[in-house]
Design a protein around this motif. Structure first.
Motif, short mmCIF file in Angstrom:
data_model
loop_
_atom_site.label_atom_id
_atom_site.label_comp_id
_atom_site.label_asym_id
_atom_site.label_seq_id
_atom_site.Cartn_x
_atom_site.Cartn_y
_atom_site.Cartn_z
N ILE A 95 0.84 -1.20 0.00
CA ILE A 95 0.00 0.00 0.00
C ILE A 95 0.87 1.25 0.00
CG2 ILE A 95 -1.85 1.22 1.21
CD1 ILE A 95 -2.63 -1.51 2.45
N ILE A 96 1.95 1.21 0.75
CA ILE A 96 2.88 2.35 0.78
C ILE A 96 3.53 2.54 -0.59
CG2 ILE A 96 5.01 3.26 1.80
CD1 ILE A 96 4.22 1.66 4.39
N LYS A 97 3.94 1.45 -1.22
CA LYS A 97 4.57 1.54 -2.53
C LYS A 97 3.63 2.14 -3.56
CE LYS A 97 7.75 -2.32 -1.82
NZ LYS A 97 8.09 -3.69 -2.20
N ARG A 98 2.38 1.67 -3.58
CA ARG A 98 1.39 2.23 -4.51
C ARG A 98 1.06 3.67 -4.13
NH1 ARG A 98 -0.06 0.55 -9.45
NH2 ARG A 98 -0.95 -1.50 -9.43
N GLY A 99 1.04 3.97 -2.84
CA GLY A 99 0.80 5.34 -2.39
C GLY A 99 1.85 6.29 -2.94
N ARG A 100 3.10 5.84 -2.99
CA ARG A 100 4.17 6.69 -3.54
C ARG A 100 3.89 6.99 -5.02
NH1 ARG A 100 6.95 10.11 -1.51
NH2 ARG A 100 5.88 11.21 -3.11
N GLU A 101 3.46 5.98 -5.78
CA GLU A 101 3.14 6.18 -7.20
C GLU A 101 2.01 7.20 -7.36
OE1 GLU A 101 2.15 2.42 -8.98
OE2 GLU A 101 3.99 1.47 -8.25
N ILE A 102 0.99 7.05 -6.56
CA ILE A 102 -0.17 7.95 -6.63
C ILE A 102 0.24 9.37 -6.23
CG2 ILE A 102 -2.43 8.45 -5.60
CD1 ILE A 102 -2.69 5.26 -5.44
N ALA A 103 1.01 9.50 -5.18
CA ALA A 103 1.47 10.82 -4.74
C ALA A 103 2.31 11.49 -5.82
CB ALA A 103 2.25 10.71 -3.43
N ASP A 104 3.18 10.73 -6.47
CA ASP A 104 4.01 11.29 -7.53
C ASP A 104 3.16 11.75 -8.71
OD1 ASP A 104 6.31 10.86 -6.06
OD2 ASP A 104 6.90 9.04 -7.16
N LYS A 105 2.19 10.93 -9.10
CA LYS A 105 1.35 11.28 -10.25
C LYS A 105 0.41 12.44 -9.96
CE LYS A 105 1.73 6.99 -12.65
NZ LYS A 105 1.16 6.13 -13.65
N THR A 106 0.02 12.60 -8.71
CA THR A 106 -0.91 13.68 -8.35
C THR A 106 -0.18 14.87 -7.74
OG1 THR A 106 -1.40 12.67 -6.19
CG2 THR A 106 -2.86 12.11 -8.03
N LYS A 107 1.14 14.80 -7.69
CA LYS A 107 1.98 15.87 -7.14
C LYS A 107 1.50 16.28 -5.74
CE LYS A 107 3.56 17.76 -11.57
NZ LYS A 107 4.02 16.51 -12.00
N THR A 108 1.52 15.29 -4.86
CA THR A 108 1.10 15.50 -3.47
C THR A 108 2.16 14.95 -2.52
OG1 THR A 108 -0.13 13.40 -3.52
CG2 THR A 108 -1.40 15.40 -3.98
N ASN A 109 2.17 15.47 -1.29
CA ASN A 109 3.02 14.93 -0.23
C ASN A 109 2.46 13.57 0.17
OD1 ASN A 109 4.62 17.34 0.04
ND2 ASN A 109 2.88 18.25 1.10
N LEU A 110 3.31 12.69 0.69
CA LEU A 110 2.87 11.36 1.08
C LEU A 110 3.02 11.16 2.58
CD1 LEU A 110 1.82 8.59 0.19
CD2 LEU A 110 4.20 7.88 -0.13
N TYR A 111 1.89 10.83 3.23
CA TYR A 111 1.86 10.54 4.66
C TYR A 111 1.31 9.13 4.86
CZ TYR A 111 2.49 15.51 5.39
OH TYR A 111 3.00 16.78 5.38
#
Length: 148
Positions: free
Chosen positions: A34-50
């Motif tokens: 979930i963390i790994k996919r979260g990083r992909e989503i954060a990068d594509k949406t240009k958001t910080n990841l928590y």
């Protein structure tokens, strides 16, 4: 008179973007996906990841939490553990505090899950559920940010 000092961390300048992606994890090693996919989503949406874990006082797998902390750091995410019996309220507060536009989690296990309640309370958020094989299911009020 002594000078004040600051405690420096890797995340002092973390707030690169205005908005955030929140990854919700339990105390299970397999939440790493979930963390790994979260990083992909954060990068594509240009958001910080928590990465958020809410400890409601039940017995916990400390080794799994420690592992997820290290995975979070590896994927340039800030991991926070909140100690609160009110899991839903804690998540809602995090959405507001971090200006979240995305929430990434595992699949809800029941229709009464906290995630289902969160969807109803906050329909403006894009929700990404990550299956055990890494597949993504999106519930979105707008166009999904990643290809499935």
């Amino acid at each position: 008179m002594s000078k004040p000092f600051n405690i420096s961390t890797d995340f002092d300048n973390y707030n690169k973007y205005i908005s955030a992606t929140i990854v919700c994890v339990t105390d299970q090693i397999n939440c790493e996906r979930i963390i790994k996919r979260g990083r992909e989503i954060a990068d594509k949406t240009k958001t910080n990841l928590y990465v958020i874990n809410v400890d409601n006082g039940s017995k916990r797998d400390i080794a799994a939490i420690e592992h997820l902390f290290h995975v979070s750091k590896e994927y340039n995410a800030v991991m926070n553990i909140f100690y609160n019996n009110q899991v839903l309220d804690t998540l809602v507060n995090c959405v507001h505090e971090y200006h979240a536009v995305n929430i990434v989690s595992g699949m809800p296990q029941t229709v009464n899950s906290i995630l289902n309640k969160l969807w109803v309370m906050m329909p403006q958020i894009d929700y990404y559920m990550i299956g055990l094989e890494g597949d993504v299911t999106v519930i979105s009020s707008k166009k999904a940010a990643i290809n499935q």
